[in-house]
Structures are given as C-alpha cells and as structure tokens.
Scaffold this active site. Structure first.
Site, mmCIF file in Angstrom:
data_model
loop_
_atom_site.group_PDB
_atom_site.id
_atom_site.type_symbol
_atom_site.label_atom_id
_atom_site.label_comp_id
_atom_site.label_asym_id
_atom_site.label_seq_id
_atom_site.Cartn_x
_atom_site.Cartn_y
_atom_site.Cartn_z
ATOM 1 N N HIS A 1 0.738 -1.249 0.047
ATOM 2 C CA HIS A 1 -0.147 -0.116 0.003
ATOM 3 C C HIS A 1 1.023 1.330 -0.054
ATOM 4 C CE1 HIS A 1 -2.959 3.032 1.238
ATOM 5 N NE2 HIS A 1 -2.251 3.056 2.218
ATOM 6 N N ASP B 1 6.712 22.362 -26.090
ATOM 7 C CA ASP B 1 6.764 20.920 -25.556
ATOM 8 C C ASP B 1 7.854 20.772 -24.530
ATOM 9 O OD1 ASP B 1 6.512 18.015 -25.259
ATOM 10 O OD2 ASP B 1 5.644 17.949 -27.214
ATOM 11 N N TRP C 1 7.050 0.043 3.888
ATOM 12 C CA TRP C 1 7.662 0.487 2.738
ATOM 13 C C TRP C 1 8.793 0.842 3.022
ATOM 14 C CZ3 TRP C 1 8.862 5.810 1.485
ATOM 15 C CH2 TRP C 1 8.851 6.566 2.251
ATOM 16 N N SER D 1 13.018 6.589 -13.523
ATOM 17 C CA SER D 1 12.001 7.455 -14.229
ATOM 18 C C SER D 1 11.533 8.938 -13.658
ATOM 19 C CB SER D 1 10.741 6.557 -14.226
ATOM 20 O OG SER D 1 9.415 7.407 -14.321
ATOM 21 N N SER D 2 11.772 8.810 -12.283
ATOM 22 C CA SER D 2 11.913 10.275 -11.662
ATOM 23 C C SER D 2 12.853 11.025 -11.945
ATOM 24 C CB SER D 2 11.666 9.843 -10.086
ATOM 25 O OG SER D 2 10.527 9.347 -9.670
ATOM 26 N N HIS E 1 13.211 11.973 3.926
ATOM 27 C CA HIS E 1 12.536 13.167 4.193
ATOM 28 C C HIS E 1 12.190 14.312 3.022
ATOM 29 C CE1 HIS E 1 10.485 15.662 6.811
ATOM 30 N NE2 HIS E 1 10.933 16.478 6.486
ATOM 31 N N GLU F 1 11.893 13.362 0.130
ATOM 32 C CA GLU F 1 10.697 12.761 -0.448
ATOM 33 C C GLU F 1 9.360 13.174 -0.301
ATOM 34 O OE1 GLU F 1 10.273 10.887 -3.130
ATOM 35 O OE2 GLU F 1 8.542 9.971 -2.858
ATOM 36 N N TYR G 1 8.722 16.279 0.884
ATOM 37 C CA TYR G 1 8.537 17.576 0.366
ATOM 38 C C TYR G 1 8.435 17.261 -1.312
ATOM 39 C CZ TYR G 1 9.262 19.012 4.794
ATOM 40 O OH TYR G 1 8.885 19.346 6.321
ATOM 41 N N SER H 1 -1.806 27.283 -5.243
ATOM 42 C CA SER H 1 -1.115 28.509 -5.327
ATOM 43 C C SER H 1 -1.707 29.055 -6.712
ATOM 44 C CB SER H 1 0.189 28.886 -5.316
ATOM 45 O OG SER H 1 0.852 28.483 -3.840
ATOM 46 N N HIS I 1 14.970 12.828 12.442
ATOM 47 C CA HIS I 1 13.762 13.158 13.181
ATOM 48 C C HIS I 1 12.687 11.693 12.997
ATOM 49 C CE1 HIS I 1 11.588 15.513 10.047
ATOM 50 N NE2 HIS I 1 11.354 14.311 9.969
ATOM 51 N N HIS I 2 13.045 10.967 11.898
ATOM 52 C CA HIS I 2 12.378 9.673 11.729
ATOM 53 C C HIS I 2 12.869 8.773 12.883
ATOM 54 C CE1 HIS I 2 9.999 11.164 8.327
ATOM 55 N NE2 HIS I 2 11.125 11.796 8.189
ATOM 56 N N THR J 1 6.672 27.061 6.316
ATOM 57 C CA THR J 1 5.433 26.359 5.634
ATOM 58 C C THR J 1 4.389 27.355 6.171
ATOM 59 O OG1 THR J 1 6.385 24.190 6.354
ATOM 60 C CG2 THR J 1 4.141 24.233 5.972
ATOM 61 N N LYS K 1 3.600 29.911 4.040
ATOM 62 C CA LYS K 1 2.660 29.561 2.871
ATOM 63 C C LYS K 1 1.223 29.716 3.293
ATOM 64 C CE LYS K 1 5.782 26.980 -0.049
ATOM 65 N NZ LYS K 1 4.952 27.685 -1.239
ATOM 66 N N ARG L 1 1.696 0.875 15.084
ATOM 67 C CA ARG L 1 1.107 0.743 13.562
ATOM 68 C C ARG L 1 1.920 -0.460 13.029
ATOM 69 N NH1 ARG L 1 5.740 4.719 10.406
ATOM 70 N NH2 ARG L 1 4.327 3.801 8.487
#
Lengths: 272, 533
Positions: free
Chosen positions: B84, B113, B149, B176-177, B260, B262, B264, B275, B309-310, B335, B338, B457
């Site tokens: 998932h 293009d 994951w 790809s990314s 991390h 990722e 963002y 925006s 922090h993870h 943040t 924004k 979890r």
C-alpha cells in the site's frame, strides 16, 4: 460504549459493538476510548504528557486565529454577496511579522522540550540495570547487577490462539499479557539496556514513558523510575515480521520488600 | 506573476509542415512524444495505481474492523501494508505530480513541448514496468515484501524474492523520476517564452523546479540504499549486519536522507497547484509571490538536514536529538508563511467556491492540521511517546492524502475544462468534495487517538480497548474509497463530451498563459513562443 454513542453520535454506525460491550479499561494499558497520551507513572512520562498538552494549546490558539480569519473571509468576502476584490498582493510588515513571530513561538516550544530530552537521555547512576533482548517474537530479560544479578528468563505472550482466531472470548489483557513479567522495585532508577537478536524490535511501555529500538548487534539504553506499584503494559513498536503484534512487554513494579521476595523465589527456582 | 501581459502570437498555421500528421491509434500512445499525451498517460496510470493502493488499504481496514485475526494471516497483512505504501508513493502520488508537470509546465511558460520529448516517453513507459514488477511480486513464492515501505534492514534481508522485485521496481521508478526531473529542469530553465523571467513564472513551475532538484539529489540515495540491501541479500556484503562490521541503523540514515526530502517532493508541487487555484477563485493576485518562492526554497534546503527526526527512537546521543528536534521545528516557519499567504490571498477577495476552490480550501484546512501534528511530532519527547504508533499514520495521511491528493483533485478539476474543452458536472464535483472531505476525517482523525493511547502501527491485531476508533476508521475508509469512483465517473463523463463547452478563459479569475489557448487544447501549442511583457 455509551460514552462513544453520546460523544460521537455514531452508535448506529457500530452494529458490532455489542460483542465488546464488556470491554473494560486495561490496567496499565490502553483505556476504552482513550483520546490522549497516558498520564504516566514516571517523571518522563508525565513531562511527555504535559509537553503534549502545551503543544495542543499553542496549536489550537494558532489554529483558531488562522482559520478564524479564513472562515471570516469565506463568509464575508464572497462574490455572491457582491464583494469586490481588493488589489493588494504584498505587505512587507505582515510578511516579516508572520515569519518572526512563529520563530519566537518555536523557541518557546523548544525550551521545555529540551529539558525533557536531556532528562530522558540521562541513564547514568542507575540503581538497577536490566538487559532486554528482542527476539522474533518474544522478549528476553537478564538482570545485570544488584541482588538480582544473574536472573534471566524469556517472556512470551500468553494469549491463547483460540482467542486470536475468534473461538474464545478475548480477555481484558488480550495480546498484552505474558508468562514472565519484568519485575522491578518502586523508587529505584531502572536502566534498561536494550538489544535484539535478529531484526530491529522496539521496547515500548506507554505508562513508563519508554520507547527504545532494540538493534541487533548494538546496545541502547533507556530508564524509568516510578513510585507506583502496578503492572504496566506495552508492545513491540518496530515492525519485526509476522508476529510483530504478538510480543508484548509487561513490567510489574513492586515494593522493595516484594522485590526481595521475588528475587528469592527466582533464585530458588534457578537452584533446582 | 499574474501581472503578465500576453502578446498573442500571430497565427502560425502556414509553417508547421515540419510536423507529421498527429499519430493515431496505439502508436499515438506507445510512441508518444507530445507532452499532453504523456501527461494524460501519467495521470491515467497514477489513478489506476491509486485504485490498486486503495484496494489494499481497504483490505487492511477490513482486517482491522475487529480485534482478532479474521481474514488475513499476519504475513499477508504485512504485505498489504508494505505494498500500500510503496504503490501510493511511487505509483500514485509521484507520477500524478509528474503528469501535471508534463501537461502544464510547457503551457504555463509558453514552451512548445518538454525539452527531451523521447526521454519523456521513456520515463513514462518505465512506470508500468515498475508497477507490474511490484504487483507481480505478490505472486512469487513467499509473496510480496512484508518489511514495510521503508524496507528496514535486517527485516528486509529475511524476505523472499518479492523483496528483490521491489528493489528493482524502486530502481526503475527512481530512474523514471530522475529523467522526469531532468526534463523539467531543462524545460523550465531553457524554454521559457521571451519575457517570461523566472520571477514571473507561475508558482507551480517554481515549486516543480525546486522539487526536480530535490529528486535529482535524493533518488540516487534511495537507489544506493536498496542496492546495499540487494548486495547484503545476495552477494555477501554486510552493510547492515553488525556481525560483519555493519550497522542496521546505517540503512535508516541513508533511507531517511532520501525519505525526508521525498515528503517535500510529494507536497511542494501540490503547494504550486493550490497557489494557482486560490488566486483564481479569489479574483485577486497571489499574496506574497516572492516570499512563496523563498519559502519553497527554504523548505527544500531544510529538508536535507532533518532526516533523523524519523529515528528518535533508535537512540541517538542527546545532542543529536536536540539538533534534529530544533531543525525540524524550523520547517514550520516557511510552511506557516505559505499558509498565511494563501489566507491573505483570500482576504478581501471576491470568492466563489467551485470544486477546485473547495478542494484547495479543504487542502489548506486539513493540511494545516497535518502540519500541526508534524510540529508536535518534532518535539522529541512526544515523538518518543507516539513514534511508530497510529499517531504517525494519522499525521502522514493528513499531509499526503489531504495534502497531495486533495491538491491533485483540485488541479484536475481546475484544468480539466482546458484539457477536454468541456465543463465537468459542478454539482457532482461538489458532492465528490464533501464526500471525500468528511470521509477522510472520519477515517484518519480517530487514528490520532489510537496512537496517543499507544496503538502501534503495522499491527494485524490489537487490544479490544482500541476497537471503537478502529471501527470508525474502517467505516470512513470504505466511504472514502468508494467516493473516488464518483471522481472517475465525473472525469470520464467530461472526457466523453458531456457538459457545457468550455471557453478559453474557463474561469473568470484565471490568469496565465495556459488560459490564452483554446479549450480543448490543440495537439501542438506555442509553436511560436508568445511574448510575455
């Protein structure tokens, strides 16, 4: 259950509830419909609780301020009410203000948190040191010093399989009960040295304010001290394979006299 | 930015004979080099993956409706949670954002293009390969990887061949990314229309430009992490094995150095979409455009220095914990800027609430809740209490579902009339919004309570005291999941030509180059660049 039906008005959505109508709070474990952190029985757990309350209050105030403005705007500045759009699109003053003010708020949050971090990490001058080893899927405990030195045992979950599969009624301490509890005395600083044998596990007891990953090949430590006699229940908190949910941690805190008695019993058993 | 005055390019039908006739049939898609076609394929692919990941989520919620094991054995359950996560992140959210980039960036900067049209084709067609590999891993001996994951070692070293397939899938999707990111950077830096200076670009282009740099910086780091897993598994290295001089925590450091930024990568382009939409329906320019750009850059820079922090619960020195706590708390400042800017944009505007605006306002409201829980999680002692519990699950679904996914819905409704030439059914769109918004909160809000009460979890089974909130979450999850079929219906109906004809402007308050083009868009656009004053 009645509390929930009153609280959320969702009674009608929960037809299956009757099956657990008898569920009671678990002593030393989770309460039914618990919505906040455990109040805790150690200094660290208590400061976690109060830090969380502080953060909730600050966040709620900011939330109300920001979304008060937004929802006022949504209500008042509508095209359907004939409101004409203004043309402003920058303002040095407010932009600086809403960068600087949050910075000050963040510092205000960080100060008390720093105190707790320093206290939490200070595992020095412990009275009792116990080693906890995570295995797939059980915990092993070994007393490293003091009167209990040398006592060691494995702690397995005792919840029977037919309760898990649904054949038997679930006990009140379902999944959070073990054959051999970790026994420690009140009033003593207990240092838990934590490691693992195979994969990473995590030693997690909410009421004691302790969570520390158990890392194979490395030692980490955590500490707690409580004056409250009781049984405190936690579970493995790092995914460790198929029976991750079935390796609870149960810590029984007893008076120093009972602790001595327990040691004597253990030593008698070991001597046989 | 929105002060942009567009000098309409002269009609140019006389000189496009260097273009072949638009390809038709399957060739149009397989050999696609047109950014709009590739964008469409990206969006279609990501929606299919959203349904697959969503189906897995519903299987998880089904098992968790009651304590005990009813439907799935623990190992299969762990496969579901792992897949998932992987499918939603690498299959749904990231490709959807790249799809929007492909479709909209050339239109917003006045380019004909993307810079590398064939590489664009290749970076899309890698995705189905990765997706088939991920999904196919369910059917190999031992099933899919069940290591979460995050694929933490040493647990991931114990997995069967499904793990190797996941590793290769991550490599492919990562390649790809990276190609997509290179394409976006080159397009933005080299192909802007005359007069379209960087600080006149729509914010969506800015957020994607910064995101693309993040992608190039961290996708190779992820590739390195999973490659080390692969060599530990098969070639006798011991990067993550203490007995061989390695360290399991090394994996987490490398992983979260990717992980991390990722998060963002998945939210900054969403900020860009919101925006664009808020000013349109406020009929007012975006407040603080420059500070929005600087805040985005600040978030991107900070994202590189907060990864551990993870990992507070892994047990780092007190100075490490303090540093990562302080650094993480700092992110709330840009943040916050924004959020304040969006609210200030709405303030004294002339507001209307079509579906894109509803999703955008919903985004601000619910994403901010996720931001607050993020700030609470940054406080190391609280993190120790709720790390690896449902509180974290609630937090990241508030920022990824109510954040990224809501913005993706908003963007789809916003630009759909431009893509199809038709207006979608506004009434159904609003029903979709309210249904999604309510069911989302019903699903994930109770998870905060579960986590605070200590529910870990990735658990297949739980203490009966946790039952009530799990049941609420499961009911919400099914409601949320089936609401998305309404979205599919609305989109398909619009593509089939139902609904009013859309004008070029589409929205009264819309500004920017894409709205100067006809709706639906011709196959080729801006072959002669517009002049932006």
């Amino acid at each position: 259950m009645k509390k929930l039906q009153g609280l959320l008005g969702l009674g009608a959505l929960l037809p299956a509830c009757t099956a657990w109508a008898q569920v009671q709070d678990m002593p030393g474990g989770p309460k039914v419909l618990q919505v906040n952190l455990h109040k805790g029985v150690t200094e660290i757990a208590e400061s976690m609780y109060s830090l969380h309350i502080m953060m909730l209050i600050i966040c709620t105030v900011i939330f109300i301020a920001v979304f008060g403005v937004m929802f006022y705007s949504i209500w008042a500045h509508r095209k359907s009410k004939g409101f004409k759009a203004s043309v402003f699109h920058e303002h040095m003053g407010v932009e600086v203000a809403w960068t600087v003010v949050p910075f000050i708020i963040v510092i205000a949050m960080a100060l008390p948190a720093t105190k707790t971090v320093v206290a939490m990490k200070d595992t020095s001058s412990a009275d009792i040191t116990v080693k906890a080893t995570g295995y797939q899927w059980k915990w092993g405990y070994e007393y490293l010093d003091g009167k209990a030195k040398g006592i060691n045992f494995i702690s397995n979950m005792t919840t029977p399989y037919d309760q898990i599969e649904g054949g038997a009624e679930k006990s009140n301490t379902y999944l959070m009960e073990v054959d051999n509890e970790l026994v420690v005395p009140t009033g003593k600083k207990v240092r838990v040295v934590i490691t693992a044998d195979d994969v990473i596990h995590s030693f997690f007891v909410p009421e004691l304010g302790v969570k520390q990953d158990a890392i194979p090949g490395f030692l980490r430590d955590a500490w707690f001290r409580t004056d409250k006699v009781g049984t405190y229940r936690g579970q493995c908190a790092e995914l460790c394979g198929q029976n991750h949910a079935f390796m609870p941690i149960v810590v029984r805190v007893v008076s120093p006299e009972d602790y001595d008695k327990w040691i004597a019993e253990q030593q008698k058993v070991a001597a046989k | 930015m929105s002060s942009t005055v567009v000098d309409h390019a002269p009609d140019h039908h006389g000189h496009d004979d260097h273009h072949h006739a638009a390809p038709t049939g399957w060739r149009r898609w397989l050999f696609a080099t047109n950014h709009k076609d590739i964008g469409t394929m990206y969006l279609l692919f990501s929606f299919i993956m959203l349904l697959e990941g969503g189906a897995l989520a519903l299987l998880i919620r089904t098992e968790l409706f009651e304590p005990g094991i009813q439907f799935f054995q623990p190992d299969l359950f762990n496969q579901f949670t792992t897949m998932h996560g992987l499918i939603m992140i690498f299959g749904a959210i990231m490709p959807a954002l790249v799809g929007f980039a492909n479709y909209m960036i050339p239109l917003q900067i006045g380019a004909s293009d993307m810079a590398f049209a064939r590489m664009n084709n290749f970076s899309f067609w890698l995705l189905p390969v990765g997706a088939i590999m991920l999904t196919g891993s369910f059917f190999v001996p031992g099933g899919a990887t069940a290591a979460g994951w995050t694929l933490y070692a040493p647990l991931s070293l114990q997995m069967g061949p499904g793990m190797d397939m996941a590793i290769f899938a991550v490599h492919i999707l990562g390649a790809s990314s990276i190609m997509g990111a290179i394409n976006i950077i080159v397009t933005i830096l080299n192909m802007r229309a005359p007069g379209m200076t960087l600080m006149k670009m729509p914010l969506f282009c800015w957020t994607w430009l910064i995101t693309a740099f993040l992608l190039i910086a961290v996708m190779p780091v992820l590739a390195a992490a999973v490659t080390m897993l692969l060599t530990d598994r098969h070639f006798g290295t011991g990067f993550f094995n203490a007995a061989a001089g390695g360290d399991p925590v090394l994996y987490q450091h490398v992983f979260w150095f990717f992980g991390h930024p990722e998060v963002y990568i998945m939210i900054l382009p969403a900020f860009g979409i919101v925006s664009a939409i808020i000013p349109t329906f406020s009929r007012k320019r975006l407040f603080g455009y420059a500070s929005m750009v600087y805040a985005t850059a600040a978030i991107a820079v900070l994202s590189f220095i907060v990864w551990a922090h993870h990992m507070f619960a892994t047990g780092m020195p007190v100075t490490g914990q303090l540093y990562f706590m302080y650094a993480t708390m700092l992110i709330s400042i840009p943040t916050g800027v924004k959020v304040f800017n969006w609210v200030a944009t709405m303030w004294r505007g002339s507001l209307t609430f079509e579906t894109p605006m509803l999703f955008s306002v919903g985004f601000i409201f619910v994403f901010t809740l996720g931001g607050f829980t993020g700030l609470i999680l940054a406080v190391a002692p609280i993190d120790i209490a709720v790390h690896d519990t449902y509180y974290v699950v609630a937090h990241f679904h508030y920022v990824l579902v109510a954040g990224s996914l809501f913005a993706l819905f908003a963007g789809t409704y916003y630009w759909l009339p431009k893509w199809t030439g038709r207006m979608y059914n506004e009434k159904l769109g609003k029903i979709h919004f309210w249904s999604t918004m309510l069911s989302f909160n019903l699903t994930f809000f109770p998870m905060h309570f579960l986590g605070l009460a200590g529910m870990p979890r990735r658990y297949v089974d739980y203490a009966p005291q946790f039952t009530d909130f799990h049941q609420v979450a499961t009911i919400g999850a099914f409601w949320f999941g089936f609401s998305q079929l309404l979205f599919l219906y609305i989109i398909l109906k619009t593509y089939r030509g139902a609904g009013e004809t859309a004008t070029a402007q589409v929205w009264e308050g819309a500004e920017g180059l894409e709205w100067t083009l006809p709706s639906p868009l011709p196959f080729h656009t801006f072959e002669t660049p517009p002049v932006v004053k």
